[in-house]
Scaffold this motif. Structure first.
Motif, PDB file in Angstrom:
ATOM      1  N   LEU A  72     -19.354  29.969  76.743  1.00 36.50           N
ATOM      2  CA  LEU A  72     -20.146  29.439  77.848  1.00 36.50           C
ATOM      3  C   LEU A  72     -19.220  29.215  79.040  1.00 36.50           C
ATOM      4  N   VAL A  73     -19.562  29.797  80.167  1.00 36.66           N
ATOM      5  CA  VAL A  73     -18.733  29.713  81.372  1.00 36.66           C
ATOM      6  C   VAL A  73     -19.422  28.805  82.396  1.00 36.66           C
ATOM      7  N   PRO A  74     -18.762  27.728  82.838  1.00 39.53           N
ATOM      8  CA  PRO A  74     -19.365  26.892  83.888  1.00 39.53           C
ATOM      9  C   PRO A  74     -19.414  27.647  85.206  1.00 39.53           C
ATOM     10  N   ALA A  75     -20.515  27.558  85.912  1.00 40.42           N
ATOM     11  CA  ALA A  75     -20.675  28.338  87.133  1.00 40.42           C
ATOM     12  C   ALA A  75     -21.797  27.766  87.990  1.00 40.42           C
ATOM     13  N   GLN A  76     -21.846  28.245  89.209  1.00 45.59           N
ATOM     14  CA  GLN A  76     -22.882  27.834  90.163  1.00 45.59           C
ATOM     15  C   GLN A  76     -24.085  28.756  90.059  1.00 45.59           C
ATOM     16  N   TRP A  77     -25.288  28.163  90.063  1.00 48.26           N
ATOM     17  CA  TRP A  77     -26.497  28.987  90.083  1.00 48.26           C
ATOM     18  C   TRP A  77     -26.792  29.413  91.520  1.00 48.26           C
ATOM     19  N   GLY A  78     -26.771  30.702  91.750  1.00 52.45           N
ATOM     20  CA  GLY A  78     -26.914  31.269  93.092  1.00 52.45           C
ATOM     21  C   GLY A  78     -25.728  32.171  93.325  1.00 52.45           C
ATOM     22  N   LEU A  79     -25.939  33.473  93.248  1.00 56.08           N
ATOM     23  CA  LEU A  79     -24.842  34.437  93.271  1.00 56.08           C
ATOM     24  C   LEU A  79     -24.096  34.435  94.600  1.00 56.08           C
ATOM     25  N   VAL A  80     -22.776  34.510  94.523  1.00 56.44           N
ATOM     26  CA  VAL A  80     -21.922  34.667  95.703  1.00 56.44           C
ATOM     27  C   VAL A  80     -21.205  36.005  95.546  1.00 56.44           C
ATOM     28  N   PRO A  81     -21.654  37.056  96.224  1.00 58.26           N
ATOM     29  CA  PRO A  81     -21.011  38.376  96.097  1.00 58.26           C
ATOM     30  C   PRO A  81     -19.534  38.309  96.476  1.00 58.26           C
ATOM     31  N   HIS A  82     -18.732  39.171  95.880  1.00 57.36           N
ATOM     32  CA  HIS A  82     -17.281  39.134  96.091  1.00 57.36           C
ATOM     33  C   HIS A  82     -16.906  39.419  97.541  1.00 57.36           C
ATOM     34  N   TRP A  83     -17.797  40.086  98.300  1.00 60.08           N
ATOM     35  CA  TRP A  83     -17.459  40.481  99.660  1.00 60.08           C
ATOM     36  C   TRP A  83     -17.811  39.430 100.714  1.00 60.08           C
ATOM     37  N   VAL A  84     -18.370  38.299 100.301  1.00 61.47           N
ATOM     38  CA  VAL A  84     -18.674  37.227 101.256  1.00 61.47           C
ATOM     39  C   VAL A  84     -17.376  36.752 101.902  1.00 61.47           C
ATOM     40  N   LYS A  85     -17.388  36.518 103.204  1.00 64.56           N
ATOM     41  CA  LYS A  85     -16.144  36.279 103.939  1.00 64.56           C
ATOM     42  C   LYS A  85     -15.657  34.829 103.918  1.00 64.56           C
ATOM     43  N   SER A  86     -16.566  33.861 103.759  1.00 68.20           N
ATOM     44  CA  SER A  86     -16.127  32.469 103.838  1.00 68.20           C
ATOM     45  C   SER A  86     -16.949  31.584 102.911  1.00 68.20           C
ATOM     46  N   ALA A  87     -16.410  30.390 102.617  1.00 64.99           N
ATOM     47  CA  ALA A  87     -17.118  29.444 101.759  1.00 64.99           C
ATOM     48  C   ALA A  87     -18.409  28.970 102.412  1.00 64.99           C
ATOM     49  N   SER A  88     -18.393  28.828 103.740  1.00 64.15           N
ATOM     50  CA  SER A  88     -19.607  28.392 104.435  1.00 64.15           C
ATOM     51  C   SER A  88     -20.697  29.454 104.330  1.00 64.15           C
ATOM     52  N   ALA A  90     -20.905  31.536 101.880  1.00 57.63           N
ATOM     53  CA  ALA A  90     -21.317  31.489 100.473  1.00 57.63           C
ATOM     54  C   ALA A  90     -22.385  30.422 100.251  1.00 57.63           C
ATOM     55  N   LYS A  91     -22.227  29.272 100.878  1.00 60.41           N
ATOM     56  CA  LYS A  91     -23.203  28.190 100.719  1.00 60.41           C
ATOM     57  C   LYS A  91     -24.564  28.569 101.279  1.00 60.41           C
ATOM     58  N   LEU A  92     -24.558  29.348 102.349  1.00 61.12           N
ATOM     59  CA  LEU A  92     -25.817  29.776 102.958  1.00 61.12           C
ATOM     60  C   LEU A  92     -26.527  30.832 102.110  1.00 61.12           C
ATOM     61  N   ARG A  93     -25.750  31.737 101.522  1.00 60.28           N
ATOM     62  CA  ARG A  93     -26.337  32.837 100.766  1.00 60.28           C
ATOM     63  C   ARG A  93     -26.818  32.435  99.378  1.00 60.28           C
ATOM     64  N   ALA A  94     -26.068  31.572  98.705  1.00 58.23           N
ATOM     65  CA  ALA A  94     -26.318  31.281  97.292  1.00 58.23           C
ATOM     66  C   ALA A  94     -27.753  30.859  96.984  1.00 58.23           C
ATOM     67  N   PRO A  95     -28.383  29.939  97.740  1.00 56.66           N
ATOM     68  CA  PRO A  95     -29.743  29.524  97.388  1.00 56.66           C
ATOM     69  C   PRO A  95     -30.759  30.662  97.464  1.00 56.66           C
ATOM     70  N   LYS A  96     -30.444  31.704  98.237  1.00 54.97           N
ATOM     71  CA  LYS A  96     -31.360  32.839  98.363  1.00 54.97           C
ATOM     72  C   LYS A  96     -31.111  33.899  97.291  1.00 54.97           C
ATOM     73  N   LEU A  97     -30.027  33.714  96.515  1.00 51.67           N
ATOM     74  CA  LEU A  97     -29.632  34.723  95.538  1.00 51.67           C
ATOM     75  C   LEU A  97     -29.619  34.157  94.119  1.00 51.67           C
ATOM     76  N   VAL A  98     -30.617  33.321  93.815  1.00 52.21           N
ATOM     77  CA  VAL A  98     -30.707  32.763  92.458  1.00 52.21           C
ATOM     78  C   VAL A  98     -31.439  33.722  91.523  1.00 52.21           C
ATOM     79  N   ASN A  99     -32.224  34.636  92.102  1.00 52.73           N
ATOM     80  CA  ASN A  99     -32.969  35.625  91.314  1.00 52.73           C
ATOM     81  C   ASN A  99     -32.715  37.021  91.870  1.00 52.73           C
ATOM     82  N   ALA A 100     -32.699  37.999  90.981  1.00 55.40           N
ATOM     83  CA  ALA A 100     -32.577  39.399  91.387  1.00 55.40           C
ATOM     84  C   ALA A 100     -33.664  40.198  90.685  1.00 55.40           C
ATOM     85  N   LYS A 101     -34.479  40.935  91.451  1.00 54.03           N
ATOM     86  CA  LYS A 101     -35.482  41.808  90.847  1.00 54.03           C
ATOM     87  C   LYS A 101     -34.766  42.913  90.074  1.00 54.03           C
ATOM     88  N   SER A 102     -35.090  43.052  88.823  1.00 63.26           N
ATOM     89  CA  SER A 102     -34.351  43.996  87.980  1.00 63.26           C
ATOM     90  C   SER A 102     -34.479  45.437  88.457  1.00 63.26           C
TER      91      SER A 102
END
Length: 246
Positions: A72-88, A90-102
């Motif tokens: 089990l790996v502790p992690a944040q719910w809300g994906l932060v892609p590796h190419w995001v440029k800053s922590a700020s 990342a905070k804006l994107r994560a809530p919109k990336l909690v789900n991905a259409k398969s």
């Protein structure tokens, strides 16, 4: 789409249902976007994700059983892609990336690299929540298994590292279309495309984690409606008898 789910309690359920050790401290029971949760991968994948970019990943374990053991790996719910440029950012994107259409995960900008690189995981949960609008107002509803057992939902994970060394390990849930699902078609906004988390069968957990990218979409199926139950969430205000003035 679900933006609220329930973690596993008590801790022993992690061992019984997923053969992993529970978190050192209990998770918050109700999880929301950008909150700390966790996902399950094989030990070899967990070791690789802990390796900083530019460094060589640890050699595969000599004991195949050790490498294939689940953790089990502790992690944040809300994906932060590796190419995001800053922590700020990342905070804006994560809530919109909690789900991905398969059906879009392999092509969508935010999820494509995680899908193609095989960064798949299992998200353990007791239930997820959807709004029922049939009465004309949103009624939060708890969706769980009829037998009361936890669910293992298919997900993707990512590791982001900022210029200052800050690391964010994150994940999202994968969803499937539920327009024709006997239970889940009733929920979410009227007129919207219905979706549900891609709940895995227990026997498919390890196969999901190790499948080739071209085979992974075979796991993206609706979970049987007869195996799920939906219960409206009672609010404190609902407990006050009608006509009672106090």
């Amino acid at each position: 789409m679900s933006t609220h789910y329930e973690t596993l309690h008590p801790a022993d359920v992690y061992r019984e249902a997923f053969a992993v050790e529970p978190p050192p401290a209990p998770d918050e029971r109700h999880l929301w976007p950008r909150k700390p949760g966790g996902f399950i991968v094989h030990a070899a994948a967990a070791a690789a994700m802990a390796t900083p970019p530019g460094e060589q990943a640890p050699a595969p374990a000599v004991d195949d059983k050790a490498a294939a053991a689940r953790v089990l790996v502790p992690a944040q719910w809300g994906l932060v892609p590796h190419w995001v440029k800053s922590a700020s950012d990342a905070k804006l994107r994560a809530p919109k990336l909690v789900n991905a259409k398969s059906d879009l995960a392999s092509t969508g900008t935010a999820f494509r690299d995680a899908w193609l690189n095989g960064q798949r995981c299992i998200v353990p949960m007791m239930a997820f929540y959807e709004d029922d609008f049939r009465s004309g107002k949103a009624v939060p509803t708890r969706i769980s298994r009829v037998d009361g057992k936890p669910m293992g939902v298919a997900g993707l994970w990512a590791r982001w590292q900022g210029a200052d060394g800050e690391v964010i390990v994150s994940y999202c849930l994968l969803t499937v279309n539920a327009n024709n699902h006997a239970l889940l078609h009733r929920y979410q906004q009227p007129g919207s495309e219905k979706s549900m988390p891609a709940i895995l069968n227990e026997g498919a957990y390890d196969a999901w984690l190790t499948a080739r990218p071209d085979k992974a979409k075979e796991f993206m199926r609706q979970y049987a409606a007869t195996a799920l139950t939906a219960n409206p969430v009672e609010k404190k205000a609902d407990k006050v008898p009608k006509g009672w003035l106090g």
